[in-house]
Design a protein around this motif. Structure first.
Motif, PDB file in Angstrom:
ATOM      1  N   THR A  72     -13.451  17.763  27.970  1.00  0.00           N
ATOM      2  CA  THR A  72     -13.186  16.400  27.507  1.00  0.00           C
ATOM      3  C   THR A  72     -13.430  16.271  26.014  1.00  0.00           C
ATOM      4  O   THR A  72     -12.622  15.664  25.290  1.00  0.00           O
ATOM      5  CB  THR A  72     -14.054  15.395  28.281  1.00  0.00           C
ATOM      6  N   VAL A  73     -14.533  16.807  25.534  1.00  0.00           N
ATOM      7  CA  VAL A  73     -14.818  16.754  24.095  1.00  0.00           C
ATOM      8  C   VAL A  73     -13.747  17.512  23.320  1.00  0.00           C
ATOM      9  O   VAL A  73     -13.246  17.024  22.294  1.00  0.00           O
ATOM     10  CB  VAL A  73     -16.229  17.304  23.796  1.00  0.00           C
ATOM     11  N   ALA A  74     -13.349  18.676  23.817  1.00  0.00           N
ATOM     12  CA  ALA A  74     -12.306  19.446  23.133  1.00  0.00           C
ATOM     13  C   ALA A  74     -10.971  18.704  23.171  1.00  0.00           C
ATOM     14  O   ALA A  74     -10.250  18.651  22.160  1.00  0.00           O
ATOM     15  CB  ALA A  74     -12.163  20.817  23.776  1.00  0.00           C
ATOM     16  N   GLY A  75     -10.639  18.121  24.314  1.00  0.00           N
ATOM     17  CA  GLY A  75      -9.378  17.387  24.423  1.00  0.00           C
ATOM     18  C   GLY A  75      -9.342  16.155  23.546  1.00  0.00           C
ATOM     19  O   GLY A  75      -8.323  15.855  22.916  1.00  0.00           O
ATOM     20  N   GLY A  84     -16.243  14.939  17.360  1.00  0.00           N
ATOM     21  CA  GLY A  84     -16.989  16.079  16.846  1.00  0.00           C
ATOM     22  C   GLY A  84     -17.911  16.697  17.884  1.00  0.00           C
ATOM     23  O   GLY A  84     -18.020  16.248  19.027  1.00  0.00           O
ATOM     24  N   VAL A  85     -18.597  17.713  17.443  1.00  0.00           N
ATOM     25  CA  VAL A  85     -19.529  18.436  18.310  1.00  0.00           C
ATOM     26  C   VAL A  85     -20.709  17.553  18.706  1.00  0.00           C
ATOM     27  O   VAL A  85     -21.351  17.791  19.725  1.00  0.00           O
ATOM     28  CB  VAL A  85     -20.014  19.720  17.590  1.00  0.00           C
ATOM     29  N   SER A  86     -20.960  16.505  17.957  1.00  0.00           N
ATOM     30  CA  SER A  86     -22.071  15.616  18.267  1.00  0.00           C
ATOM     31  C   SER A  86     -21.880  14.915  19.617  1.00  0.00           C
ATOM     32  O   SER A  86     -22.851  14.516  20.257  1.00  0.00           O
ATOM     33  CB  SER A  86     -22.242  14.570  17.173  1.00  0.00           C
ATOM     34  N   ALA A  87     -20.648  14.771  20.081  1.00  0.00           N
ATOM     35  CA  ALA A  87     -20.385  14.133  21.381  1.00  0.00           C
ATOM     36  C   ALA A  87     -20.631  15.082  22.545  1.00  0.00           C
ATOM     37  O   ALA A  87     -20.662  14.655  23.698  1.00  0.00           O
ATOM     38  CB  ALA A  87     -18.948  13.644  21.428  1.00  0.00           C
TER      39      ALA A  87
END
Length: 149
Positions: A72-75, A84-87
């Motif tokens: 999900t974060v990557a999508g 960002g990576v913070s999520a």
């Protein structure tokens, strides 16, 4: 399951960007599709008699939780708003737990319904019960008188 949940999350987030007022209906439909897919799939597993189906669905829930968080974060980073990576931290804690429960609860219900359907299907399939054919006793070997045992 992880890919399906991540695709639904990314699609609803993308829809929310373009139609923020209609987001609730789309999220409810996506949630219903996800729950229905898991329930149907697990009911089919139980109906067909898959050995260890409960354990498989438990592991699938755990993998789907963590996997969908990352996907999900990557999508969202690629297709929606460059998340960002913070999520990733919140996706791997609260998001993963929610997704795992969103797989585990409907899977449990589906397994229960599938077992009941299988039992009622096999009980009322219309075929008469096979009668037990009496076995003839096996002949004993002929022993000679005075033979050692």
């Amino acid at each position: 399951m992880a890919l399906l949940h991540a695709a639904a999350a990314v699609a609803t987030a993308k829809f929310a960007v373009f139609q923020p007022t209609d987001h609730t209906l789309v999220a409810a439909i996506a949630l219903a599709v996800l729950v229905g897919t898991v329930a149907l799939w697990s009911a089919i597993d139980a109906w067909t008699g898959l050995a260890g189906a409960g354990r498989c669905w438990f592991i699938a829930a755990l993998v789907a939780g963590a996997g969908s968080g990352v996907l999900t974060v990557a999508g969202k980073a690629v297709f929606v708003d460059r998340t960002g990576v913070s999520a990733l931290a919140s996706a791997l804690t609260g998001g993963a737990a929610f997704t795992a429960l969103l797989v585990l609860v409907p899977a449990g219900l589906g397994l229960l319904v599938g077992r009941r359907l299988a039992a009622s299907y096999h009980a009322g399939d219309g075929e008469p019960e096979r009668e037990e054919v009496p076995r003839r006793p096996r002949p004993r070997p002929h022993r000679e008188a005075g033979a050692a045992h």
